[in-house]
Design an enzyme around this catalytic site. Sequence first.
Site, mmCIF file in Angstrom:
data_model
loop_
_atom_site.group_PDB
_atom_site.id
_atom_site.type_symbol
_atom_site.label_atom_id
_atom_site.label_comp_id
_atom_site.label_asym_id
_atom_site.label_seq_id
_atom_site.Cartn_x
_atom_site.Cartn_y
_atom_site.Cartn_z
ATOM 1 N N HIS A 157 -25.307 -16.590 -4.584
ATOM 2 C CA HIS A 157 -24.774 -15.282 -5.396
ATOM 3 C C HIS A 157 -23.449 -15.846 -5.930
ATOM 4 O O HIS A 157 -22.540 -14.952 -6.486
ATOM 5 C CB HIS A 157 -24.845 -14.156 -4.441
ATOM 6 N N SER A 278 -9.890 -27.624 -29.461
ATOM 7 C CA SER A 278 -9.690 -26.322 -30.354
ATOM 8 C C SER A 278 -9.043 -26.360 -31.456
ATOM 9 O O SER A 278 -7.903 -27.175 -31.257
ATOM 10 C CB SER A 278 -9.341 -25.028 -29.344
ATOM 11 N N LYS A 284 -6.535 -26.575 -25.390
ATOM 12 C CA LYS A 284 -7.910 -26.646 -24.934
ATOM 13 C C LYS A 284 -8.851 -27.949 -24.791
ATOM 14 O O LYS A 284 -8.554 -28.914 -25.819
ATOM 15 C CB LYS A 284 -8.785 -25.977 -26.140
ATOM 16 N N GLU A 291 -22.613 -26.857 -23.066
ATOM 17 C CA GLU A 291 -22.873 -25.768 -23.510
ATOM 18 C C GLU A 291 -23.875 -25.829 -24.511
ATOM 19 O O GLU A 291 -24.907 -24.874 -24.642
ATOM 20 C CB GLU A 291 -21.462 -24.992 -24.440
ATOM 21 N N GLN A 323 -52.180 -27.918 -37.381
ATOM 22 C CA GLN A 323 -51.373 -28.811 -38.049
ATOM 23 C C GLN A 323 -49.924 -28.165 -37.679
ATOM 24 O O GLN A 323 -48.735 -28.904 -37.649
ATOM 25 C CB GLN A 323 -51.553 -28.614 -39.735
ATOM 26 N N LYS A 326 -47.102 -30.044 -34.630
ATOM 27 C CA LYS A 326 -46.049 -30.977 -34.704
ATOM 28 C C LYS A 326 -44.797 -30.705 -34.790
ATOM 29 O O LYS A 326 -43.870 -31.081 -34.195
ATOM 30 C CB LYS A 326 -46.431 -32.094 -35.860
#
Length: 459
Positions: A157, A278, A284, A291, A323, A326
């Site tokens: 959990h 960032s 950052k 992601e 067709q 693909k």
Amino acid sequence: TSNAMWGGRFAAGPDAIMEAINASIGYDQRMARQDIEGSRAHAAMLAAQGIVTDSDAEAIREGLLTVLSEIEGGTFEFSTALEDIHMNVEARLKEVIGEPAGRLHTGRSRNDQVATDFKLWVRDQIDAAITGIDALIRALLTQAEDGADWVMPGFTHLQTAQPVTWGHHMMAYVEMFARDLSRFKDARARMNECPLGAAALAGTGFPIDRHMTAEALGFDRPAANSLDAVSDRDFALEFLAASSICAMHLSRMAEELVIWSSAQFRFVTLSDRFSTGSSIMPQKKNPDAAELIRAKIGRIFGAHTALLIVMKGLPLAYSKDMQEDKEQVFDAADNLMLALAAMEGMVKDMSANRPSLEAAAASGFSTATDLADWLVRELNMPFRDAHHVTGALVALAEGKGCDLPDLSLDEMQSVNTSITEDVFGVLGVHNSVASRTSYGGTAPSQVRSQIARWKEILA
Ligand code: ARG
């Protein structure tokens, strides 16, 4: 003017819209190499069977190599009017070698041709997936080996459950990706029957040798029913199904890397090579690769669903609907290979922060189960009673704002008088993981023997 390949009965050429909806050359040119390989095998077989002359077959086979080098060299001009890769190649072959080109399509249809080309293409992708997964598993094994006895919290959990080892967590992914590996291998073995020579749907009256072309193209045998051979796309669906499950595993791992690399967890540091910054927040370092792996997976699931829906209502044998197989498979394959390579890169480069893992492993009362087990073992308490006593100790510690090992013996005994000093021996996370020696358990000894087992399997 009507179509040069099939326009005999047509007085007029197609409307521009008809041409636009009909053409697949925009994407099926990716099967050029497979198409030419298939045609070369077919031409050799036609000559071996005396259906065309050796010199015509030689001209066809040589000419096809010229066409291939034009395509690979980027000088080939693809024509939408010629619909697809099959007719583009054949039309150019005619320009290159003249009359013998018209003999190539003897005893063959575009229906068995496209099924063969596409199978060859998918088979190559299965091989690429196998290589990619194998590399990822090796990267995981290295991580597992380095941290076979590093402790970290195990979760259920996403709440702290019991301490586990870093190596054990890495090896869980090895199991998952190894199942993917075996799924791709199974799919490859099952799909490896050659459709070529099924012709349009009924087979052909020409004395072709389907065993010869099957062997030349690396198939185990020719597909045994001509109707099925041209209308089967199970191989593409199985590729997408195996890809979807593999992608799901990649996505779960990507999610963990996103969580683990956050400032709140600090379980891992991702390399600069697999992170981005960032444009506004200078501090950052974002786990974009993880992601995007998590996100791209949607396209793979989508492709699987889309092709199932394309196929689900089709009467035998070929319909033009097919067709539409693909683009879905191409896109899914591209994204799976990219996701596998990105994950391998991230896993190879990432470093586990051992002190953070260890601190986190000890927090959240992670050894409560060990304490309950101790009460059962040492005090002969029924497990349910031990569970209850341990729960009371957890509540006591929580109230004091400390962890279980921080309680004094007096405090322990205030809950149960029989508890002794020995209990502290099982409250440490290292003792906890070392005790989990059941087969497949998290004890470093077990983890090391699983690493050894996989290394032997992969060798
Ligand atoms: N471009 C077609 C495809 O991808 C080739 C087969 C065409 N066959 C036909 N009978 N029109 O499926």
